[in-house]
Scaffold this motif. Structure first.
Motif, mmCIF file in Angstrom:
data_model
loop_
_atom_site.group_PDB
_atom_site.id
_atom_site.type_symbol
_atom_site.label_atom_id
_atom_site.label_comp_id
_atom_site.label_asym_id
_atom_site.label_seq_id
_atom_site.Cartn_x
_atom_site.Cartn_y
_atom_site.Cartn_z
ATOM 1 N N TRP A 1 -0.057 0.545 7.092
ATOM 2 C CA TRP A 1 0.825 -0.075 6.109
ATOM 3 C C TRP A 1 -0.024 -0.624 4.975
ATOM 4 N N ASP B 1 8.590 3.877 2.312
ATOM 5 C CA ASP B 1 7.197 3.484 2.075
ATOM 6 C C ASP B 1 6.214 4.618 2.351
ATOM 7 N N ARG C 1 -1.933 -3.608 6.720
ATOM 8 C CA ARG C 1 -2.245 -3.746 8.147
ATOM 9 C C ARG C 1 -2.174 -2.389 8.816
ATOM 10 N N SER D 1 -4.941 -6.906 0.779
ATOM 11 C CA SER D 1 -3.495 -6.846 0.607
ATOM 12 C C SER D 1 -2.844 -7.820 1.564
ATOM 13 N N LYS D 2 -1.830 -8.551 1.088
ATOM 14 C CA LYS D 2 -1.134 -9.486 1.974
ATOM 15 C C LYS D 2 -0.288 -8.745 2.998
ATOM 16 N N LYS D 3 0.180 -7.565 2.652
ATOM 17 C CA LYS D 3 1.009 -6.791 3.572
ATOM 18 C C LYS D 3 0.220 -5.729 4.311
ATOM 19 N N SER E 1 -4.995 -7.018 10.358
ATOM 20 C CA SER E 1 -4.655 -7.295 8.962
ATOM 21 C C SER E 1 -5.771 -8.116 8.307
ATOM 22 N N SER F 1 -0.501 -0.373 0.369
ATOM 23 C CA SER F 1 0.242 -0.051 -0.851
ATOM 24 C C SER F 1 0.069 1.406 -1.250
#
Length: 158
Positions: free
Chosen positions: A120, A99, A137, A133-135, A64, A122
């Motif tokens: 994963w 998603d 990964r 992106s914080k999410k 990440s 956006s």
């Protein structure tokens, strides 16, 4: 004892299986060619049934702290490199979730270890965002086939 194909379950010391999963995970890391944050967890031994010697090893880890674009490029690089490194891709595409992240599944031809990797971000397409992106990964699962530990060796001790 036999596996689902009727073949006898191979005997292997749990530490050997864990070491092989570590090596395959390291090879996968080299294939994606990314230098983000790697989760610290190592492989875990999971007994098939309580009181029996059958077990498998699973290494779940992720990369990440990179842009969605970098992660996407690394994911597609992985898909390209897997066959060159002895893996047979068994599935590639969007997972069945809201998603719609991309997933690649593969089996190592030599020893039947498995790989599942999920992207994963956006936007899982080639035009993924350039900002970190914080999410975002890539999540990896590298697993062994089922083995039987040698007599007197408890898989839960490893």
């Amino acid at each position: 004892m036999s596996d689902s194909d009727g073949a006898a379950t191979k005997e292997k010391h749990p530490e050997q299986a864990k070491e092989h999963v570590r090596k395959l995970s390291s090879d996968v890391f080299d294939m994606v060619q990314l230098q983000g944050k790697v989760s610290p967890a190592g492989p875990a031994t999971m007994r098939s049934r309580e009181g029996e010697r059958e077990y498998s090893v699973l290494h779940a880890w992720s990369i990440s702290h990179l842009s969605d674009r970098e992660l996407t490029r690394g994911f597609y690089r992985l898909r390209e490199e897997l066959p060159k490194e002895g893996w047979r891709i068994t599935d590639f595409g969007h997972v069945n979730s809201t998603d719609r992240q991309l997933e690649v599944e593969a089996v190592h031809k030599k020893d039947e270890y498995s790989l599942s990797a999920e992207l994963w971000v956006s936007n899982s397409g080639e035009n993924a965002h350039a900002s970190a992106s914080k999410k975002g990964r890539i999540v990896f699962y590298v697993g062994s086939p089922t083995y039987r530990s040698p007599k007197g060796v408890d898989p839960d001790d490893y």
